[in-house]
Design a protein around this motif. Structure first.
Motif, mmCIF file in Angstrom:
data_model
loop_
_atom_site.group_PDB
_atom_site.id
_atom_site.type_symbol
_atom_site.label_atom_id
_atom_site.label_comp_id
_atom_site.label_asym_id
_atom_site.label_seq_id
_atom_site.Cartn_x
_atom_site.Cartn_y
_atom_site.Cartn_z
ATOM 1 N N THR A 1 0.798 -1.231 0.000
ATOM 2 C CA THR A 1 0.000 0.000 0.000
ATOM 3 C C THR A 1 0.828 1.278 0.000
ATOM 4 N N GLY A 2 2.057 1.213 0.488
ATOM 5 C CA GLY A 2 2.856 2.419 0.638
ATOM 6 C C GLY A 2 2.379 3.320 1.758
ATOM 7 N N TYR A 3 1.446 2.853 2.562
ATOM 8 C CA TYR A 3 0.848 3.667 3.626
ATOM 9 C C TYR A 3 1.639 3.467 4.914
ATOM 10 N N SER A 4 2.138 4.562 5.468
ATOM 11 C CA SER A 4 3.019 4.455 6.631
ATOM 12 C C SER A 4 2.318 4.753 7.954
ATOM 13 N N GLU A 5 1.065 5.218 7.901
ATOM 14 C CA GLU A 5 0.361 5.599 9.132
ATOM 15 C C GLU A 5 -0.305 4.380 9.766
ATOM 16 N N PHE A 6 0.514 3.487 10.272
ATOM 17 C CA PHE A 6 -0.033 2.299 10.918
ATOM 18 C C PHE A 6 0.881 1.851 12.049
ATOM 19 N N TYR A 7 0.278 1.112 12.957
ATOM 20 C CA TYR A 7 0.999 0.543 14.088
ATOM 21 C C TYR A 7 0.686 -0.946 14.188
ATOM 22 N N ILE A 8 1.613 -1.658 14.807
ATOM 23 C CA ILE A 8 1.419 -3.061 15.148
ATOM 24 C C ILE A 8 1.267 -3.150 16.665
ATOM 25 N N LEU A 9 0.243 -3.872 17.100
ATOM 26 C CA LEU A 9 0.006 -4.099 18.522
ATOM 27 C C LEU A 9 -0.050 -5.599 18.764
ATOM 28 N N LEU A 10 0.758 -6.082 19.696
ATOM 29 C CA LEU A 10 0.766 -7.506 20.031
ATOM 30 C C LEU A 10 -0.368 -7.825 21.010
ATOM 31 N N GLU A 11 -1.067 -8.920 20.748
ATOM 32 C CA GLU A 11 -2.156 -9.324 21.639
ATOM 33 C C GLU A 11 -1.667 -9.481 23.074
ATOM 34 N N SER A 12 -0.505 -10.090 23.246
ATOM 35 C CA SER A 12 0.012 -10.319 24.600
ATOM 36 C C SER A 12 0.247 -9.006 25.329
ATOM 37 N N ASP A 13 0.705 -7.978 24.612
ATOM 38 C CA ASP A 13 0.900 -6.662 25.223
ATOM 39 C C ASP A 13 -0.438 -6.033 25.588
ATOM 40 N N MET A 14 -1.417 -6.140 24.687
ATOM 41 C CA MET A 14 -2.719 -5.553 24.951
ATOM 42 C C MET A 14 -3.378 -6.179 26.168
ATOM 43 N N LEU A 15 -3.251 -7.505 26.303
ATOM 44 C CA LEU A 15 -3.892 -8.185 27.417
ATOM 45 C C LEU A 15 -3.290 -7.789 28.764
ATOM 46 N N LYS A 16 -2.077 -7.274 28.759
ATOM 47 C CA LYS A 16 -1.464 -6.769 29.993
ATOM 48 C C LYS A 16 -1.964 -5.373 30.329
ATOM 49 N N GLY A 17 -2.517 -4.680 29.358
ATOM 50 C CA GLY A 17 -3.014 -3.317 29.569
ATOM 51 C C GLY A 17 -2.699 -2.448 28.377
ATOM 52 N N LEU A 18 -3.739 -1.984 27.686
ATOM 53 C CA LEU A 18 -3.526 -1.199 26.476
ATOM 54 C C LEU A 18 -2.799 0.106 26.762
ATOM 55 N N HIS A 19 -2.997 0.665 27.940
ATOM 56 C CA HIS A 19 -2.375 1.949 28.276
ATOM 57 C C HIS A 19 -0.863 1.834 28.474
ATOM 58 N N ILE A 20 -0.364 0.614 28.702
ATOM 59 C CA ILE A 20 1.090 0.438 28.847
ATOM 60 C C ILE A 20 1.678 -0.349 27.681
ATOM 61 N N ALA A 21 0.852 -0.748 26.740
ATOM 62 C CA ALA A 21 1.327 -1.563 25.621
ATOM 63 C C ALA A 21 2.049 -0.702 24.597
ATOM 64 N N PRO A 22 3.234 -1.115 24.138
ATOM 65 C CA PRO A 22 3.899 -0.366 23.074
ATOM 66 C C PRO A 22 3.185 -0.560 21.740
ATOM 67 N N LEU A 23 3.121 0.511 20.965
ATOM 68 C CA LEU A 23 2.654 0.444 19.585
ATOM 69 C C LEU A 23 3.890 0.475 18.701
ATOM 70 N N TYR A 24 3.998 -0.503 17.806
ATOM 71 C CA TYR A 24 5.203 -0.628 16.998
ATOM 72 C C TYR A 24 5.011 0.042 15.641
ATOM 73 N N ALA A 25 5.857 1.036 15.386
ATOM 74 C CA ALA A 25 5.850 1.712 14.087
ATOM 75 C C ALA A 25 6.859 1.022 13.170
ATOM 76 N N TYR A 26 6.498 0.956 11.894
ATOM 77 C CA TYR A 26 7.359 0.273 10.915
ATOM 78 C C TYR A 26 8.309 1.284 10.270
ATOM 79 N N HIS A 27 9.590 0.924 10.213
ATOM 80 C CA HIS A 27 10.613 1.760 9.580
ATOM 81 C C HIS A 27 11.139 1.015 8.356
ATOM 82 N N PRO A 28 10.639 1.354 7.178
ATOM 83 C CA PRO A 28 10.990 0.585 5.974
ATOM 84 C C PRO A 28 12.454 0.677 5.583
#
Length: 339
Positions: A292-319
Motif C-alpha cells: 500500500t505504501g501507507y506508513s500511518e499504521f501501528y502493530i500491537l501484540l495481543e500479549s501486550d494488549m492483554l497486559k493493559g492497552l495503556h502500557i502496551a507499546p505500539l510498533y511503528a514500521y521503519h521501511p
C-alpha cells in the motif's frame, strides 16, 4: 495449551478449558458445541419478552441492554468480558450472572464451548472446566427491537453459528480491544463500529473495527484489523489485495474527507493491526507497507494488549531498515469522564 481430555464411557471429549481460553489461542479449526439448539419457536413471544424485561430493576435493564447490544455488535464474549463491559458502564459487574441465567432460560442468549469436533452436551453435561463463550439467541431480536436505539446493531439470528475457532478468537479479540479503549478513554471514545465495511471501487473490504477518539477538540480516526497467525496462511493475502486499491486508489481519503467537511477529525485514519505473535508482526508490517505504501499504521501484540492497552507499546514500521520500533502514544492514556 490446556486442553482437557475427559473420558466418559469410552468417549474422549476434547474441549478448551477456561485456563486455555485466557489468551484465546484456540486450536485450529475446532468447532462450537452449543448449550442448546437455537430455535425461533423456543423464544418467548415479543409482548411477553418485552413485558418481563421491563419488569426488571432499572440497573438490571441497563446492564441487560448493554450485554445484548455488545453481543449484537461483537458477536461473542466471555463472562469476564461481560463483567468488564458492565463495570465500564458504571454498574455492578456481579449483575451479569443472574442476567445470563435469565437470558439463557428465555432463549435470548446461548453459549458454546470450543471442541475438537461438534458434540451435543445436555445442560448437565457441559463440563465446569470448559471455557463458555456467550452469544445471542432468537429472543434477543425481540428485546433489541423494543429497547435499543443503537444505530450500529447488525446482528441477525444465525450470525453466531458455524464459526471455526479462529473466527471466534478474532471476534473476541476485537471485543477485548474495544473494552480496553472504553475503560481507558471513557466518553472521549466518540465512536466504535465493529466490522467496518468499505469498498475499493470493485470489491468490499472489511476491517475489524473503525473508531474515533477525541483528543481535546480534535478527533483521531482509527481502523483496527485483527490478524491471527493462521490468517497469514489463509486469508491475509486476499485481504491485502483488497486493501491496496482502497488505500492507493484514494478511496480511503475520499471517504474520510467526505465525512469530515469541517476538518474536525483527522483526514486519514491510523491503522492498528492487532497480531498474535512477533513473527506475524513483522510479516504484516512488511507486506502491508510494500503493498500500500501507507506508513500511518501501528502493530500491537495481543500479549501486550492483554497486559493493559495503556502500557502496551505500539510498533511503528521503519521501511529503511525493515524494523519495528515500539513507542507509547497518548491515544490510550487513561482519562477521567467528561464533566
Amino acid at each position: 495449551m490446556s486442553i482437557l481430555n475427559n473420558n466418559q464411557g469410552g468417549l474422549v471429549q476434547n474441549y478448551v478449558t477456561q485456563g486455555a481460553g485466557e489468551e484465546f489461542k484456540f486450536p485450529l479449526d475446532w468447532e462450537q458445541t452449543f448449550h442448546h439448539e437455537s430455535k425461533k419457536s423456543s423464544a418467548p413471544r415479543e409482548y411477553v419478552a418485552a413485558t418481563e424485561f421491563a419488569a426488571l430493576s432499572d440497573e438490571q435493564r441497563a446492564a441487560g441492554q448493554a450485554i445484548l447490544e455488545y453481543l449484537a455488535n461483537f458477536r461473542f464474549a466471555t463472562a469476564q468480558q461481560l463483567r468488564t463491559l458492565v463495570a465500564a458502564k458504571g454498574m455492578n459487574p456481579d449483575l451479569i450472572y443472574d442476567l445470563i441465567s435469565y437470558f439463557i432460560e428465555r432463549n435470548t442468549m446461548n453459549y458454546f464451548v470450543i471442541t475438537a469436533n461438534q458434540m451435543q452436551f445436555s445442560q448437565e453435561e457441559i463440563p465446569e472446566a470448559a471455557l463458555k463463550v456467550y452469544c445471542l439467541d432468537y429472543g434477543a431480536i425481540r428485546l433489541l427491537s423494543h429497547f435499543s436505539a443503537s444505530p450500529y446493531l447488525r446482528w441477525t439470528p444465525g450470525d453466531e453459528r458455524f464459526c471455526k475457532s479462529q473466527l471466534v478468537a478474532r471476534h473476541i479479540m476485537t471485543g477485548m480491544f474495544y473494552l480496553q479503549v472504553l475503560s481507558l478513554r471513557k466518553d472521549t471514545l466518540e465512536q466504535f463500529i465493529p466490522n467496518r465495511d468499505f469498498t475499493n471501487g470493485e470489491r468490499g473490504i472489511r476491517f475489524s473495527a473503525g473508531f474515533r477518539i477525541m483528543m481535546g477538540c480534535n478527533g483521531v480516526e482509527f481502523l483496527l484489523d485483527v490478524v491471527r497467525d493462521t490468517d497469514l496462511l489463509t486469508s491475509w493475502q486476499s485481504e491485502l489485495e483488497k486493501m491496496t486499491p482502497f488505500i492507493r486508489g484514494r478511496y480511503m481519503k475520499r471517504y474520510y474527507e467526505g465525512g469530515n467537511p469541517e476538518g474536525r477529525y483527522s483526514s486519514l485514519p491510523l491503522v492498528i493491526f492487532l497480531v498474535e505473535s512477533v513473527k506475524a508482526a513483522g510479516e504484516v508490517a512488511d507486506s502491508f507497507y510494500r503493498a500500500t505504501g501507507y506508513s500511518e499504521f501501528y502493530i500491537l501484540l495481543e500479549s501486550d494488549m492483554l497486559k493493559g492497552l495503556h502500557i502496551a507499546p505500539l510498533y511503528a514500521y521503519h521501511p529503511e531498515d525493515n524494523k519495528l520500533k515500539g513507542k507509547r502514544e497518548e491515544f490510550f492514556k487513561p482519562v477521567a469522564p467528561r464533566a
